[in-house]
Design an enzyme around this catalytic site. Structure first.
Site: not given
Length: 377
Positions: A122, A186, A189, A219
């Site tokens: 990202h 990370d 998601h 999310k």
């Protein structure tokens, strides 16, 4: 302004490349296939009630940075809850996933002799390390290349994502965890939607295997904000050196209460039901696309993509879908590589079969319409 001509020139160039961006207000009449609210928790009655009760009890703002007077009981509870749920020692709260990644990377990267990131990491992670000279990027999901870039007998930091946001594909986490490096994942998601209990990476790999996690709340958890989760030592160091944390107003206590409630939902039987419904919807959408010859990607995550290629063609697809009352992401460079502009659709647990049928029908109609236009032009 002294730079007005320069700004106008560069904006005109973006328009000519079909890469100019504007804010478009979400329309309630459109069926939403562009949101990352995978489980629909942003509209969950318990989560909304917790937010409302938090505002009633604590007000709309924390009023100060965490180290002054902005740190309140809901923040402390959320940190403890995250640590217990994810089987880590501690957590530090941030206003967004971007802030958490950029800030923590900027603070921790100088402690290592080599920092190695997945090619598709990202932008927040890249921005946190881009001003240093000791970082490299390995080919996407290529464990052998990642290993090749690590320094022997030196301190290495290896950074990747559990689920990649533009394709919905997953990293080979078990293999990466075996390399000689501190692994930072990370989990933006993945958290809430992956794994039998929604714990995603933390349910698969131990704290020893993955010393650092980024957990976002906007999310799968349906609220807003993020946390860096890891050892007490890391969190203590960030508390004393992370400038975005030190000098930013803390997230509202009401927001922390809403996140805690979302975690309660995700971690219990209702979360299991929502994840099963999400997976059923994903499978149904993919089968419908197969039957209609729509060339979607290989993802079995909520993120589903249809690579169009040219920027202008992707924009035309997006506009065609809007005429059918469908909203989804139209992704162009520099977010994705040149020549891979795409439709990014997200399937949610809250979508009905009728809504998914409508999306597929709109995709087919848009494809056929654009194909006819190309033939006659």
């Amino acid at each position: 302004m002294h730079i007005a001509n320069q700004l106008s020139s560069q904006l005109n160039q973006l328009r000519q490349q079909h890469r100019y961006r504007t804010l478009t207000q979400r329309q309630s009449s459109e069926v939403q296939f562009g949101s990352n609210d995978y489980l629909g928790l942003s509209s969950h009655p318990r989560v909304k009630a917790a937010y409302a009760e938090g505002i009633h009890q604590y007000g709309t703002s924390s009023g100060a940075s965490p180290l002054v007077s902005g740190y309140q009981a809901p923040h402390a509870y959320l940190r403890e809850q995250l640590a217990q749920w994810l089987e880590r020692e501690d957590a530090l709260l941030f206003s967004s996933g971007f802030a958490a990644n950029q800030c923590a990377m900027h603070v921790l990267a100088p402690m290592y002799q080599r920092v190695v990131l997945d090619k598709l990491s990202h932008a927040s992670l890249i921005d946190g390390v881009r001003h240093f000279d000791h970082w490299k990027r390995f080919h996407h999901n290529d464990v052998a290349h990642a290993k090749q870039l690590l320094l022997s007998k030196e301190a290495n930091l290896l950074v990747t994502e559990s689920v990649f946001s533009m394709d919905g594909d997953r990293a080979p986490l078990t293999e990466l965890a075996q390399l000689q490096a501190d692994l930072w994942i990370d989990d933006a998601h993945g958290i809430g939607v992956c794994g039998d209990d929604g714990r995603s990476v933390a349910g698969q790999l131990s704290a020893a295997q993955v010393p650092l996690l980024t957990i976002t709340f906007g999310k799968g958890l349906g609220v807003m904000g993020a946390a860096i989760v890891g050892s007490s030592l890391i969190i203590d160091y960030l508390t004393n050196h992370a400038r975005e944390f030190i000098y930013s107003t803390a997230m509202p206590a009401a927001q922390a209460l809403a996140v805690s409630t979302a975690i309660d939902v995700v971690a219990n039987t209702e979360g299991t039901t929502l994840r099963q419904r999400l997976n059923d919807n994903i499978g149904y959408f993919r089968e419908c696309c197969r039957l209609h010859g729509l060339p979607i990607g290989d993802s079995h995550h909520a993120i589903q993509t249809l690579i169009v290629g040219e920027d202008a063609k992707a924009m035309a697809w997006g506009q065609a879908l809007k005429t059918h009352g469908i909203q989804c992401g139209v992704i162009r460079p520099p977010t994705v590589p040149r020549g891979s502009s795409r439709l990014r659709m997200t399937i949610a647990a809250t979508h009905s079969r009728a809504q998914i049928d409508h999306l597929v029908a709109a995709l087919v109609a848009s494809r056929d319409s654009l194909d006819r236009a190309e033939i006659t032009s």
